[in-house]
Design a protein around this motif. Structure first.
Motif, PDB file in Angstrom:
ATOM      1  N   THR A   1      75.008 122.579  71.913  1.00 35.69           N
ATOM      2  CA  THR A   1      74.058 122.606  73.033  1.00 35.69           C
ATOM      3  C   THR A   1      73.969 121.211  73.618  1.00 35.69           C
ATOM      4  O   THR A   1      73.834 120.228  72.871  1.00 35.69           O
ATOM      5  CB  THR A   1      72.667 123.088  72.581  1.00 35.69           C
TER       6      THR A   1
ATOM      7  N   ALA B   1      70.653 124.542  69.370  1.00 30.07           N
ATOM      8  CA  ALA B   1      69.845 124.893  70.547  1.00 30.07           C
ATOM      9  C   ALA B   1      68.381 124.548  70.317  1.00 30.07           C
ATOM     10  O   ALA B   1      67.694 124.029  71.212  1.00 30.07           O
ATOM     11  CB  ALA B   1      70.001 126.376  70.869  1.00 30.07           C
TER      12      ALA B   1
ATOM     13  N   HIS C   1      72.571 123.637  78.272  1.00 29.42           N
ATOM     14  CA  HIS C   1      73.591 124.690  78.240  1.00 29.42           C
ATOM     15  C   HIS C   1      74.227 124.729  76.864  1.00 29.42           C
ATOM     16  O   HIS C   1      74.375 123.691  76.205  1.00 29.42           O
ATOM     17  CB  HIS C   1      74.658 124.443  79.309  1.00 29.42           C
ATOM     18  N   THR C   2      74.604 125.920  76.415  1.00 30.85           N
ATOM     19  CA  THR C   2      75.219 126.115  75.103  1.00 30.85           C
ATOM     20  C   THR C   2      76.607 126.719  75.276  1.00 30.85           C
ATOM     21  O   THR C   2      76.787 127.640  76.075  1.00 30.85           O
ATOM     22  CB  THR C   2      74.349 127.045  74.238  1.00 30.85           C
TER      23      THR C   2
ATOM     24  N   ILE D   1      67.466 126.106  81.898  1.00 31.85           N
ATOM     25  CA  ILE D   1      68.411 126.475  80.838  1.00 31.85           C
ATOM     26  C   ILE D   1      69.305 127.636  81.272  1.00 31.85           C
ATOM     27  O   ILE D   1      68.879 128.530  81.998  1.00 31.85           O
ATOM     28  CB  ILE D   1      67.687 126.809  79.509  1.00 31.85           C
TER      29      ILE D   1
ATOM     30  N   THR E   1      71.941 129.496  76.467  1.00 26.95           N
ATOM     31  CA  THR E   1      70.942 128.807  75.653  1.00 26.95           C
ATOM     32  C   THR E   1      69.727 129.699  75.421  1.00 26.95           C
ATOM     33  O   THR E   1      69.173 129.740  74.317  1.00 26.95           O
ATOM     34  CB  THR E   1      70.520 127.486  76.338  1.00 26.95           C
TER      35      THR E   1
END
Length: 319
Positions: free
Chosen positions: A125, A191, A225-226, A265, A269
């Motif tokens: 993340t 996250a 962001h993941t 987000i 995420t």
């Protein structure tokens, strides 16, 4: 030398280090070069004093040399010990600086002359933030005031990230980039670590004051962001630990398309935070145009159960 001796002042006398001879001998020498000849010692007196210094023992030049060598050796050992301690302190400073610039695991490999292979991470993340209206603030400030602003703000951020399992990647101007889940994997906690850190940073910024413009609020945009990314060391002179991939680009877009005092987000995420089921408060923003990605649904992270720190009030979202 003869001219200097014949024509004082100032008195011209040798300078003898305490390391060169026993203290009693040096004092005896000084008596021998008194300015008034009548005050100087005769050879018999010198001989008697030498006997006192040696406590009646007969000595020769070899004994004197050995004694001086022993004293010199002892002094040298002490000097080496002091220098070794100083070297160790400097080494610790260098290593601390290196681990502040690069992840500790990467720094260890580089110290032994190894090469750091690029590494792929399936899920990390990323956090991006910048100051809204930074160009205007800079235009109305002296260069040193801009530097002081960024230094004060980033010192505040650095203190906060120390409480979370994250890695500060870099700062570029007013942009601040942090990652979790690399270079050491932490399962799905990445996250949560970034979300908790983002809430802490947003809360701290709410009360932050610029030294030269205390009445002007410092408003930041935050984007999370993941996803997967590749990380590696780039460069030999001032090597940098850099991240590459679509996840980096998207995290940057989340920040740039966000709003002041808000944590924007991506749905990736939001999904991880919901799956953790630890009370994150997430609101749907709606569909957003993300450059290079098209139109996607994004969300606001507005809080967390048990998070009691005050958050600054963001401007209302215009439809």
């Amino acid at each position: 030398i003869l001219e200097k001796l014949r024509n004082p002042p100032p008195l011209f006398r040798p300078v003898v280090s305490p390391d060169y001879a026993p203290l009693e001998c040096i004092q005896l020498m000084k008596q021998c070069w008194k300015e008034q000849p009548i005050n100087r010692l005769g050879f018999d007196e010198i001989f008697d004093q030498f006997k006192n210094i040696n406590k009646g023992k007969k000595t020769n030049i070899i004994d004197s040399m050995l004694r001086m060598l022993e004293q010199y050796s002892s002094n040298l050992e002490e000097l080496i010990r002091e220098r070794t301690e100083e070297l160790e302190i400097e080494k610790q400073k260098t290593e601390k600086l290196l681990t502040q610039m690069l992840p500790p695991s990467v720094a260890e490999v580089l110290k032994v002359g190894g090469t750091v292979e690029p590494e792929h991470f399936d899920k990390v993340t990323l956090y991006f933030s910048d100051i809204v209206g930074f160009t205007t603030i800079s235009a109305n400030s002296e260069p040193i005031e801009v530097v002081d602003l960024l230094n004060d703000l980033y010192t505040l951020f650095d203190a906060i990230i120390g409480n979370h399992d994250v890695y500060k990647v870099e700062t570029i101007g007013d942009a601040y980039m942090v990652a979790s889940g690399l270079p050491v994997c932490n399962d799905d906690r990445h996250a949560a670590e970034i979300a908790n850190m983002a809430l802490d940073i947003l809360s701290a910024v709410g009360t932050f004051k610029m030294r030269h413009m205390p009445d002007v609020p410092v408003r930041i945009r935050i984007g999370l962001h993941t996803g997967p990314c590749v990380a590696g060391v780039v460069g030999l002179t001032m090597p940098r630990y850099c991240l590459f991939g679509d996840t980096v680009t998207t995290a940057s877009r989340m920040e740039s398309t966000g709003l002041p005092y808000r944590i924007h987000i991506h749905q990736s995420t939001a999904k991880v935070l919901r799956d953790l089921n630890v009370g994150y408060k997430i609101e749907l923003r709606g569909k957003s145009e993300i450059k290079g990605k098209g139109v996607e649904e994004t969300y606001w992270l507005v809080g967390k159960e048990g998070f009691n720190k005050p958050l600054p009030v963001p401007p209302e979202v215009k439809s």
